[in-house]
Design an enzyme around this catalytic site. Structure first.
Site, PDB file in Angstrom:
ATOM      1  N   GLU A 126      11.324   0.580  -4.211  1.00  0.00           N
ATOM      2  CA  GLU A 126      11.883  -0.058  -3.339  1.00  0.00           C
ATOM      3  C   GLU A 126      13.376   0.120  -3.041  1.00  0.00           C
ATOM      4  O   GLU A 126      14.039  -0.911  -3.099  1.00  0.00           O
ATOM      5  CB  GLU A 126      11.421  -1.472  -3.154  1.00  0.00           C
ATOM      6  CG  GLU A 126      10.067  -1.644  -3.311  1.00  0.00           C
ATOM      7  CD  GLU A 126       9.675  -3.138  -3.153  1.00  0.00           C
ATOM      8  OE1 GLU A 126      10.197  -4.210  -3.441  1.00  0.00           O
ATOM      9  OE2 GLU A 126       8.581  -3.391  -2.893  1.00  0.00           O
ATOM     10  N   GLU A 271       1.644  -1.156  -2.378  1.00  0.00           N
ATOM     11  CA  GLU A 271       1.460  -2.606  -3.046  1.00  0.00           C
ATOM     12  C   GLU A 271       0.952  -3.634  -1.965  1.00  0.00           C
ATOM     13  O   GLU A 271       1.559  -3.644  -1.010  1.00  0.00           O
ATOM     14  CB  GLU A 271       2.713  -3.230  -3.744  1.00  0.00           C
ATOM     15  CG  GLU A 271       3.434  -2.377  -4.899  1.00  0.00           C
ATOM     16  CD  GLU A 271       4.607  -3.228  -5.375  1.00  0.00           C
ATOM     17  OE1 GLU A 271       4.844  -4.289  -5.247  1.00  0.00           O
ATOM     18  OE2 GLU A 271       5.363  -2.421  -6.015  1.00  0.00           O
TER      19      GLU A 271
END
Ligand SMILES: *[C@@H]1O[C@H](CO)[C@@H](O)[C@H](O)[C@H]1NC(C)=O
Ligand SMILES: *[C@@H]1O[C@H](CO)[C@@H](O)[C@H](O)[C@H]1NC(C)=O
Ligand SMILES: *[C@@H]1O[C@H](CO)[C@@H](O)[C@H](O)[C@H]1NC(C)=O
Ligand SMILES: *[C@@H]1O[C@H](CO)[C@@H](O)[C@H](O)[C@H]1NC(C)=O
Ligand SMILES: *[C@@H]1O[C@H](CO)[C@@H](O)[C@H](O)[C@H]1NC(C)=O
Length: 486
Positions: A126, A271
């Site tokens: 991220e 995720e």
């Protein structure tokens, strides 16, 4: 072979086949898990790998390339995504030699007959998160190209692809409609270049999508829309209807990719999951509801309105991590489908038959002694309690205390005992870790109170990460001590 024998044989094969089928021996296509290790007492990788096999989990995403962990996967056939942490991006962007060394040590070493089935390398995690203020914007794409080049040069390029797991905040929609989706302004230029590279390179786009966070961040968010029961008020977008935020979010990305000129780029969900403690909406019941709805769709190969069909996902996550930063919230340490010790928390049928069964827990876990550290009720002078509880919580994990959490019903002294025990367990039950200026004592009767588990720590096999106590844990401690005295 006589006819009778043949028939008998065929019959046995038939029984075995249907038995296998009933057991769902194949697991669910496309389902993987994230295995993070920011824990004070990591489980032995071999125990975890056996647990993955017992649950028919065939894909795994890691956040680094720890050699002990990766080696434990040899011969299992489990598809592995290795990770490169964000703090390494600059190095790999600037130094191709370092990339070659990384590939040699962390990939090539594991590639042999019967070795590890490495399929992806996640470059950064991220890295374009809004909260990082653009600090990885310049380094991520160069690092991606360098690592892929090093993989290609080492002869792995056809099989092993680089990608970048991105938070869903890298794209947005000006309205509530997916069809207004595009990449976030400050990342748009770089994202357009990067997705073209992924497209040419046959790399997937990896995105993390969290319906729980939609609910957590916005008190007005319609709760039903976080789940898959179709109970939420639908969003109408052109000719399509959205009944849950996962689909809407995913398809906002599909539109952003269309606008970026790569409408067919493969999307993998890096995720997705639901935590079980640390917030009023984080508990095993809601986690079970979320996962069961999600897995049902996976089994049915439902996909999303714009991308119907099978999907590739990695659930988040495998195990609780008691040393994760709690900056985003106390729930951060409770994402595990399994607890810190590899025991399951709620019903989840990894075989895909939707039965109300627990996943298979870790086997062969070694626990410390049945000893707890609690407040000594003989003590009448409580003036030192706030200071000691603050210390205990800062150095351990008190995220199950607090409003809406599993230990919210403890009384004041119950809180104190909880904090003392967490510190004692974190420190491997050393006698000195149960002193607290004479306020504490060690007991052998289970100190667990109702819903609130007073855990016994496992015998750790990992490197002791506990020296790395995070600043954020300290703040939580202060915060907890503050609300406790009140
Ligand atoms: C290989 O990966 C490990 C764990 O992620 C890392 O610590 C190490 O520095 C890497 N090796 C090289 C040569 O970069
Ligand atoms: C990003 O900026 C905010 C506000 O200026 C600051 O509080 C935060 O520490 C910064 N984060 C990083 C990772 O630089
Ligand atoms: C309670 O303990 C504190 C700290 O040890 C001490 O300063 C204080 O005098 C004690 N109070 C009583 C009433 O004994
Ligand atoms: C125990 O701690 C929790 C969380 O810090 C707090 O909400 C609660 O009020 C405390 N209970 C008492 C009786 O102090
Ligand atoms: C303590 O009691 C709880 C609740 O009954 C139980 O779940 C837990 O396993 C017990 N712990 C030990 C070490 O026996």
């Amino acid at each position: 072979m006589a006819r009778a024998e043949f028939l008998l044989g065929a019959f046995c094969v038939l029984i075995m086949v249907s038995f296998d089928h009933a057991q769902g021996a194949d697991g669910i296509d496309g389902i993987g898990v994230n295995w993070g290790n920011i824990a004070s007492h990591p489980l032995d990788p071999h125990i975890v790998v056996n647990m993955l096999k017992d649950n028919k989990i065939k894909k795994l995403k890691l956040f680094d390339a720890d050699s002990w962990t990766v080696s434990a996967l040899a011969g299992t056939g489990i598809e592995v995504m290795l990770g490169i942490p964000n703090d390494q991006l600059k190095r790999f962007a600037n130094d191709y030699g370092d990339c070659k060394d990384w590939v040699k040590e962390n990939v090539t070493k594991h590639i042999y007959d019967g070795g590890v089935n490495i399929r992806y390398v996640a470059v950064g995690n991220e890295p374009f998160l809004k909260a990082y203020n653009g600090s990885n914007l310049k380094t991520t794409f160069p690092a991606v190209k360098n690592i892929q080049k090093a993989l290609d040069e080492a002869g792995h390029g056809d099989k092993i692809k680089v990608t970048v797991p991105l938070n869903a905040d890298v794209y947005e929609s000006g309205s509530d409609k997916p069809s207004d989706g595009r990449f976030r302004k400050d990342t748009e230029d770089i994202m357009i270049q990067m997705v073209k590279f992924f497209n040419d390179n046959k790399s997937p786009f990896v995105v993390n999508i969290y319906p729980f966070l939609s609910l957590f961040q916005n008190p007005d968010f319609p709760k039903d829309f976080a789940f898959f029961d179709g109970a939420g008020k639908p969003i109408q977008d052109r000719n399509l209807q959205y009944t849950n935020v996962f689909d809407a979010n995913h398809d906002t990305l599909v539109w952003a990719l269309k606008r970026a000129g790569v409408p067919n780029l493969k999307i993998t969900v890096g995720e997705v999951g639901w935590p079980t403690d640390g917030d009023k909406n984080a508990n095993p019941e809601l986690a079970q509801k979320f996962y069961s709805g999600f897995l049902k769709r996976m089994v049915a190969k439902k996909g999303t309105p714009l991308r119907p069909g099978p999907m590739d996902v990695y659930l988040f996550g495998l195990l609780d991590e008691d040393m994760k930063s709690v900056a985003p919230g106390h729930f951060e340490r409770h994402w595990g489908i399994f607890r810190y010790d590899g025991q399951p928390k709620f019903h989840l049928d990894f075989t895909g038959q939707g039965r109300a069964v627990m996943p298979v827990g870790a086997k062969g876990v070694q626990y410390q002694d049945k000893k707890w550290c609690v407040f000594n009720k003989d003590i009448k002078n409580l003036s030192l309690v706030p200071k000691e509880i603050a210390y205990a919580c800062a150095q351990s994990d008190c995220t199950s205390l607090g409003y809406g959490c599993s230990c919210q019903n403890l009384d004041m002294l119950g809180n104190v005992s909880y904090a003392f025990n967490m510190y004692f367990q974190m420190n491997d039950q050393s006698v000195e870790a149960c002193h607290f200026n004479g306020l504490a004592k060690i007991v052998t009767d289970n100190a667990t109170k109702g819903e609130c588990l007073f855990p016994i720590q496992i015998v750790s096999s990992g490197e002791m990460l506990k020296v790395m106590i995070k600043g954020s844990a300290f703040l939580v401690g202060l915060f907890l001590s503050f609300i406790t005295i009140m």
